[in-house]
Design a protein around this motif. Structure first.
Motif, PDB file in Angstrom:
ATOM      1  N   GLN A  35       0.476  -1.327   0.114  1.00  0.00           N
ATOM      2  CA  GLN A  35       0.188  -0.085  -0.024  1.00  0.00           C
ATOM      3  C   GLN A  35       0.568   0.661   0.162  1.00  0.00           C
ATOM      4  O   GLN A  35       0.475   2.251  -0.527  1.00  0.00           O
ATOM      5  N   SER A  57      -6.172   0.217   7.781  1.00  0.00           N
ATOM      6  CA  SER A  57      -6.360   1.478   6.986  1.00  0.00           C
ATOM      7  C   SER A  57      -5.641   2.657   7.110  1.00  0.00           C
ATOM      8  O   SER A  57      -4.279   2.459   7.400  1.00  0.00           O
ATOM      9  N   THR A  72      -6.363  -0.022  -2.495  1.00  0.00           N
ATOM     10  CA  THR A  72      -7.504  -0.258  -1.688  1.00  0.00           C
ATOM     11  C   THR A  72      -6.758  -1.954  -1.687  1.00  0.00           C
ATOM     12  O   THR A  72      -6.638  -2.710  -0.728  1.00  0.00           O
ATOM     13  N   GLY A 123     -11.352  -5.026   2.332  1.00  0.00           N
ATOM     14  CA  GLY A 123     -11.005  -4.107   2.103  1.00  0.00           C
ATOM     15  C   GLY A 123     -12.897  -3.576   0.732  1.00  0.00           C
ATOM     16  O   GLY A 123     -13.272  -2.466   0.880  1.00  0.00           O
ATOM     17  N   GLN A 126     -14.485  -2.105   3.190  1.00  0.00           N
ATOM     18  CA  GLN A 126     -14.519  -0.906   3.450  1.00  0.00           C
ATOM     19  C   GLN A 126     -14.782   0.301   2.104  1.00  0.00           C
ATOM     20  O   GLN A 126     -15.158   1.345   2.597  1.00  0.00           O
ATOM     21  N   LEU A 127     -14.982  -0.611   1.248  1.00  0.00           N
ATOM     22  CA  LEU A 127     -15.345   0.763  -0.255  1.00  0.00           C
ATOM     23  C   LEU A 127     -16.749   0.506   0.004  1.00  0.00           C
ATOM     24  O   LEU A 127     -17.084   2.093  -0.510  1.00  0.00           O
TER      25      LEU A 127
END
Length: 128
Positions: A35, A57, A72, A123, A126-127
């Motif tokens: 990331q 995160s 992400t 993820g 989370q989106l």
């Protein structure tokens, strides 16, 4: 800023592999490293990273729609690529791939694959 959440890391190790915690910890670091590299390549402004294993995160500004999606999922993609490079997943039974207590011949490959799947699912949540 980089923060480490010990509780999240311990829960991630329990989810991914109790028998090989050092490989699970390494998979978490590979995920965050993927990331960070993606944020640098996309010239995003990194505000903070919270390393918590699969619950990691990040707060990165200056990214558009597709770049946000790629950012992400860059961690799970990095884990998946490492799993494919390490090899050995083909020779493990499906029951042992899912079981965090299983004894593995190629733990690096299997644990990174497990980490990639769990991180991808979180993820995706989370989106949404």
């Amino acid at each position: 800023m980089l923060a480490i959440d010990i509780v999240g890391l311990l829960i991630s190790i329990c989810l991914v592999s109790i028998r090989y915690p050092h490989y699970a910890f390494m998979a978490a670091m590979v995920n965050v490293l993927g990331q960070i590299i993606t944020a640098v390549l996309f010239t995003g402004n990194v505000e903070k990273f919270i390393t918590a294993g699969v619950f990691s995160s990040a707060e990165v500004t200056n990214l558009g729609g597709l770049k946000t999606i790629l950012f992400t999922f860059s961690g799970p993609i990095t884990n998946f690529l490492l799993s494919k490079m390490a090899g050995g997943v083909e020779f493990v039974s499906t029951a042992n791939i899912v079981n965090p207590f299983a004894v593995l011949k190629h733990p690096l490959a299997v644990i990174n694959l497990r980490f990639a799947v769990v991180s991808f699912l979180l993820g995706l949540c989370q989106l949404l």
